[in-house]
Design a protein around this motif. Structure first.
Motif, mmCIF file in Angstrom:
data_model
loop_
_atom_site.group_PDB
_atom_site.id
_atom_site.type_symbol
_atom_site.label_atom_id
_atom_site.label_comp_id
_atom_site.label_asym_id
_atom_site.label_seq_id
_atom_site.Cartn_x
_atom_site.Cartn_y
_atom_site.Cartn_z
ATOM 1 N N GLY A 123 0.623 -1.072 0.233
ATOM 2 C CA GLY A 123 0.623 0.059 0.121
ATOM 3 C C GLY A 123 1.234 0.929 0.302
ATOM 4 O O GLY A 123 2.083 0.916 -0.223
ATOM 5 N N PRO A 124 0.155 1.937 0.165
ATOM 6 C CA PRO A 124 0.876 3.543 0.516
ATOM 7 C C PRO A 124 1.564 4.164 1.278
ATOM 8 O O PRO A 124 0.929 4.596 1.802
ATOM 9 N N ALA A 125 2.936 2.951 1.636
ATOM 10 C CA ALA A 125 3.316 3.466 2.862
ATOM 11 C C ALA A 125 4.486 4.867 2.876
ATOM 12 O O ALA A 125 4.549 5.744 3.498
ATOM 13 N N ALA A 126 4.676 4.763 1.335
ATOM 14 C CA ALA A 126 6.437 5.448 1.478
ATOM 15 C C ALA A 126 5.619 7.062 2.194
ATOM 16 O O ALA A 126 6.314 8.282 2.595
ATOM 17 N N GLN A 127 4.735 7.569 1.740
ATOM 18 C CA GLN A 127 3.534 8.969 1.885
ATOM 19 C C GLN A 127 3.234 9.195 3.596
ATOM 20 O O GLN A 127 3.836 10.251 3.883
ATOM 21 N N MET A 128 2.547 8.413 3.954
ATOM 22 C CA MET A 128 2.957 8.450 4.833
ATOM 23 C C MET A 128 4.275 8.253 6.346
ATOM 24 O O MET A 128 4.422 8.895 7.373
ATOM 25 N N ILE A 129 5.327 7.191 5.975
ATOM 26 C CA ILE A 129 6.129 7.391 6.531
ATOM 27 C C ILE A 129 7.116 8.477 6.858
ATOM 28 O O ILE A 129 7.645 9.017 7.590
ATOM 29 N N ALA A 130 7.217 9.296 5.468
ATOM 30 C CA ALA A 130 8.122 10.507 5.283
ATOM 31 C C ALA A 130 7.074 11.425 6.884
ATOM 32 O O ALA A 130 8.063 12.001 7.628
ATOM 33 N N ILE A 131 5.941 11.585 6.718
ATOM 34 C CA ILE A 131 5.495 12.764 7.811
ATOM 35 C C ILE A 131 5.125 11.919 8.944
ATOM 36 O O ILE A 131 5.567 13.200 9.601
ATOM 37 N N LYS A 132 5.237 11.021 8.795
ATOM 38 C CA LYS A 132 5.595 10.491 10.858
ATOM 39 C C LYS A 132 6.806 10.257 11.136
ATOM 40 O O LYS A 132 6.053 10.646 12.406
ATOM 41 N N HIS A 133 7.218 11.137 10.669
ATOM 42 C CA HIS A 133 8.676 11.077 11.100
ATOM 43 C C HIS A 133 8.947 12.930 10.693
ATOM 44 O O HIS A 133 9.239 13.186 12.203
ATOM 45 N N LEU A 134 9.305 13.474 10.303
ATOM 46 C CA LEU A 134 9.285 14.610 9.773
ATOM 47 C C LEU A 134 7.885 15.549 11.043
ATOM 48 O O LEU A 134 8.329 16.438 11.660
ATOM 49 N N GLY A 135 7.415 15.093 11.133
ATOM 50 C CA GLY A 135 6.499 15.722 12.286
ATOM 51 C C GLY A 135 6.432 15.042 13.973
ATOM 52 O O GLY A 135 5.621 15.025 14.050
ATOM 53 N N THR A 136 7.461 14.192 13.769
ATOM 54 C CA THR A 136 7.331 13.400 15.610
ATOM 55 C C THR A 136 6.145 12.420 15.235
ATOM 56 O O THR A 136 6.002 12.889 16.862
ATOM 57 N N ASN A 137 5.444 12.273 14.470
ATOM 58 C CA ASN A 137 4.570 10.818 14.655
ATOM 59 C C ASN A 137 4.545 10.411 15.199
ATOM 60 O O ASN A 137 4.248 9.873 16.888
ATOM 61 N N GLY A 138 5.390 9.384 14.112
ATOM 62 C CA GLY A 138 5.525 7.741 14.955
ATOM 63 C C GLY A 138 4.747 6.431 14.572
ATOM 64 O O GLY A 138 5.204 5.475 14.864
ATOM 65 N N GLY A 139 3.496 6.950 14.266
ATOM 66 C CA GLY A 139 2.942 5.847 14.076
ATOM 67 C C GLY A 139 2.738 5.517 12.691
ATOM 68 O O GLY A 139 3.068 5.731 11.328
ATOM 69 N N GLY A 140 3.221 3.603 12.744
ATOM 70 C CA GLY A 140 3.372 3.082 11.446
ATOM 71 C C GLY A 140 2.428 2.863 10.739
ATOM 72 O O GLY A 140 1.503 2.786 11.137
ATOM 73 N N TYR A 141 2.807 2.516 9.548
ATOM 74 C CA TYR A 141 2.218 2.176 8.375
ATOM 75 C C TYR A 141 2.222 0.108 8.470
ATOM 76 O O TYR A 141 0.610 -0.232 8.334
ATOM 77 N N PHE A 142 2.632 -0.421 8.897
ATOM 78 C CA PHE A 142 2.816 -1.301 9.305
ATOM 79 C C PHE A 142 3.131 -1.695 10.804
ATOM 80 O O PHE A 142 3.303 -1.019 10.707
ATOM 81 N N GLY A 143 2.367 -2.834 11.242
ATOM 82 C CA GLY A 143 2.353 -3.214 12.571
ATOM 83 C C GLY A 143 3.585 -3.092 12.945
ATOM 84 O O GLY A 143 4.081 -2.707 14.514
#
Lengths: 186, 570
Positions: B219-239
């Motif tokens: 699935g579209p994981a790269a897009q989420m992984i980028a902002i999960k780090h830049l935004g200090t969120n941390g919620g992963g696409y995969f478990g």
């Protein structure tokens, strides 16, 4: 207050379009040019997909190099580590069993030569790699099971070893799937 | 030198090289000065126009907070309904079910609050619609919320006396258009070209070399992984988060992701100095944060590289360090480095399982989240630090017998009261939360919940207690990482951590902004020989001592029952 509510709703809608449609689709579109077209790089053998380059898979037969223990049995529709704490007695028993298994199937192996990665579960349960030492201790077994020259197997291990990034950053490792594929193609 | 160590040294240096200019750039962006990204202005004007926002409108701190809370509450409702009904909504190729109300409650608060504690697993718990239109969306806007709140705080100290703190919407939108979105595109493309999936294809199936049938989540994981780090969120696409080979394919992507999550918190401190024209103060703060970070990093590195004592006794080789829960391509050094940064900064993404790290590493991870201001999350890290700073100003004032002042404004009873409440909030939530959980675990083990309390813990003894302590601490810090062995998807953990996350997010934003707003409105007193200077080494040491004493007093007993006890009996 009412003004803020209306502004919030409108701003949210605008941002939904920008962040959830324009941004991801742009990346997906450019990503089509990457290996695997942005869907994950596949590995094929005789025209059939036999795995993903980045995903480890289960190897239990003696003629294959084994990967690391996995808490999810290499099920790539899920992923997880064991989450066992370092002092958990059940966990320590499990590790002991893994050591015994390695000793049993790899005649001549010394306990002190077993690297930690071969008896501990990876973080994802899908780790595609093992350490160089982890491959080295299996060479004898694989060569014997395939009735081929130990030197040949050693060469293949060397060929499938990933050096540290740019030669100086991070660990080196061996990709198990690619190594096993190379063995099958001999 | 060991290549694992050169790897993390290079990573840290690269982070500084990027973060410092980024901080200068951010100061200019938020001050409205000329920058090279001004070509994006038409995009921003368009957004304001479509949303009916007039950015010339000035807001005081109360109006700022009202705007912030209004839009955040709206996201809570929007996300809650999507999560519950995701099975009936489109864009669900894997046919994943809708969430239970308590899980949806937890998940939505967690993502709105920039926490990203996850009681579901990405592969089986959410649809592509949820991943993108709720979770990834919130990763952008919650980070922008934190940055905007910090800019409001900056504004209060830029001019001598002011109640006009700029326009919240402007700061919020600019955080996205000038910072988060462009950087996300870059990071997402680096990930995609190194193997992370970015397309919308559903699950795949193949027959492995050995003949097993394997399903693969994508699935579209790269897009989420980028902002999960830049935004200090941390919620992963995969478990498995960034331990997953598709989420973090190589050492290069590992460096990219860890740098991505560090640059904005660092840059915000630098930006503060440039924005209020007090660079020395910013460098002093930066210095305290960096020393604090290294004091947590070095012992973690040493215990992870040292390996597990119990395994050493079995006679195997741990040449590179402890490997349980770690990935071979990343290695123990980079995992220890990541685990420290992800807990000092409130990202909470992991590239190895924290539950399986050594007892003392667990101690440093917990302490990092309890302090929560050595860099800290996007924008909010600096706000947390400000509370410690105000307490330090107050105590120093008492010690030298002067009215405490900060940047030319008198710090009086009202401000100190707010700071005291915020200071006490964390220990209250963490200790009370853990105590209630422990009580239920011991006394109501058979409660008929999705996971019975007696089955909550994945590890016996002291480590089990640490699992509960970690969960509550991570929630309060809006961190989101976990000792993931904990059986947390049940009504108790979903509701309790949801509430802790909510309070631990919004009160520590409102408190510092309120103090800044109140101080900024006060008469400006020019600096004199009698002024307590806050940009000296002495004051830096004072702040450091305040941070240390407050946290040691609050948490030592709990830490002694968990990781310390485990270490001494290990």
């Amino acid at each position: 207050m009412k003004k803020y509510i209306i502004q919030s709703i409108r701003l949210t809608l605008v941002l939904l379009v920008l962040l959830c449609v324009v941004y991801p689709i742009t990346v997906a579109f450019i990503g089509k040019m990457s290996k695997g077209n942005g869907g994950g790089e596949k590995i094929t053998k005789n025209g059939k997909t036999v795995g993903y380059a980045l995903l480890g898979q289960s190897f239990t037969k003696p003629q294959y190099f084994w990967g690391r223990p996995s808490a999810v049995a290499y099920n790539a529709a899920g992923s997880a580590g064991s989450n066992k704490g370092p002092s958990n007695p059940d966990y320590l028993k499990e590790v002991q069993t893994r050591i015994d298994t390695l000793l049993k199937y790899n005649p001549g192996l010394k306990k002190s030569d077993i690297p930690a990665d071969m008896v501990t579960a990876s973080g994802s349960g899908l780790d595609p790699n093992i350490s160089e030492q982890g491959a080295a201790i299996q060479i004898q077994r694989v060569a014997a099971a395939r009735k081929i020259d130990v030197k040949k197997v050693k060469e293949l291990v060397a060929m499938n070893t990933l050096k540290p990034f740019m030669g100086v950053f991070g660990p080196s490792s061996v990709n198990v799937l690619k190594l096993n594929l190379a063995l099958d193609e001999l | 030198m060991n290549t694992e160590l050169t790897g993390i040294i290079a990573t840290f240096l690269l982070t500084l090289v990027i973060a410092i200019p980024l901080g200068k750039y951010l100061a200019k962006v938020f001050a409205g000065e000329k920058v090279w990204t001004d070509f994006l202005k038409p995009l921003e004007t368009g957004i304001y126009k479509l949303s009916g926002i007039n950015v010339k409108e000035q807001m005081n701190w109360k109006q700022q907070m009202k705007a912030l809370l209004t839009i955040n509450i709206l996201w809570l409702f929007y996300g809650f309904f999507v999560l519950i009904y995701q099975d009936k909504l489109p864009f669900n190729p894997d046919g994943n079910p809708g969430m239970t109300p308590d899980l949806a409650f937890n998940t939505i608060i967690s993502f709105v609050a920039n926490c990203n504690l996850q009681h579901y697993s990405g592969e089986s718990g959410v649809s592509y619609l949820t991943q993108q239109f709720v979770l990834m969306f919130l990763q952008f806007v919650s980070a922008a919320t934190g940055i905007a709140a910090a800019v409001v705080f900056f504004k209060a100290f830029r001019d001598k006396t002011t109640t006009q703190l700029g326009n919240f919407w402007e700061f919020f939108v600019k955080s996205i258009t000038r910072l988060l979105l462009p950087l996300s595109v870059i990071v997402a493309l680096i990930l995609t070209f190194n193997g992370t999936p970015a397309s919308y294809e559903g699950k795949d199936k193949f027959i492995s070399l050995q003949g097993d049938t394997v399903n693969v989540s994508r699935g579209p994981a790269a897009q989420m992984i980028a902002i999960k780090h830049l935004g200090t969120n941390g919620g992963g696409y995969f478990g498995a988060n960034s331990a997953h080979p598709l989420e973090n394919p190589s050492y290069l992507t590992n460096m990219t992701e860890i740098i991505a999550q560090t640059i904005i918190p660092l840059a915000m401190v630098i930006a503060f100095g440039f924005f209020i024209r007090r660079k020395k103060l910013a460098w002093t703060i930066f210095g305290v944060m960096t020393i604090g970070f290294f004091m947590l990093l070095l012992p973690s590195l040493s215990s992870e590289l040292g390996g597990n004592l119990a395994l050493a006794k079995m006679g195997i080789s741990q040449a590179t360090g402890a490997m349980e829960g770690k990935e071979m391509r990343i290695g123990p050094a980079a995992t220890a480095y990541w685990s420290t940064l992800t807990t000092v900064i409130s990202t909470g993404s992991v590239n190895g399982m924290h539950d399986s790290t050594m007892p003392l590493t667990g101690l440093w991870q917990l302490l990092a989240m309890m302090i929560n201001s050595f860099y800290g999350g996007c924008g909010v890290g600096l706000l947390n630090y400000f509370i410690y700073l105000i307490v330090a100003v107050f105590i120093s004032g008492l010690m030298v017998g002067r009215t405490p002042e900060f940047l030319g404004h008198k710090v009086e009873a009202r401000e100190i009261k707010i700071a005291a409440i915020i200071t006490l909030l964390s220990p209250f939530l963490i200790l009370a939360g853990t105590a209630i959980a422990s009580y239920i675990f011991t006394s109501h083990g058979n409660a008929a919940w999705a996971v019975q309390p007696k089955n909550w813990l994945n590890n016996p003894g002291f480590h089990g207690f640490s699992e509960m302590l970690y969960e509550v601490t991570s929630s309060n810090a809006n961190n989101g990482s976990g000792f993931e062995g904990l059986g947390d998807n049940n009504i108790f953990w979903n509701l309790s951590t949801g509430i802790v996350i909510f309070l631990g997010r919004f009160l520590p934003i409102i408190g510092p902004v309120a103090i800044a707003g109140l101080l900024g409105a006060k008469k400006f007193i020019p600096e004199s020989a009698g002024t307590l200077k806050t940009d000296t080494k002495t004051f830096a040491l004072m702040t450091f001592a305040v941070i240390l004493v407050l946290n040691a007093l609050s948490y030592f007993p709990a830490l002694a029952l968990g990781p310390l006890a485990e270490y001494f009996t290990h």
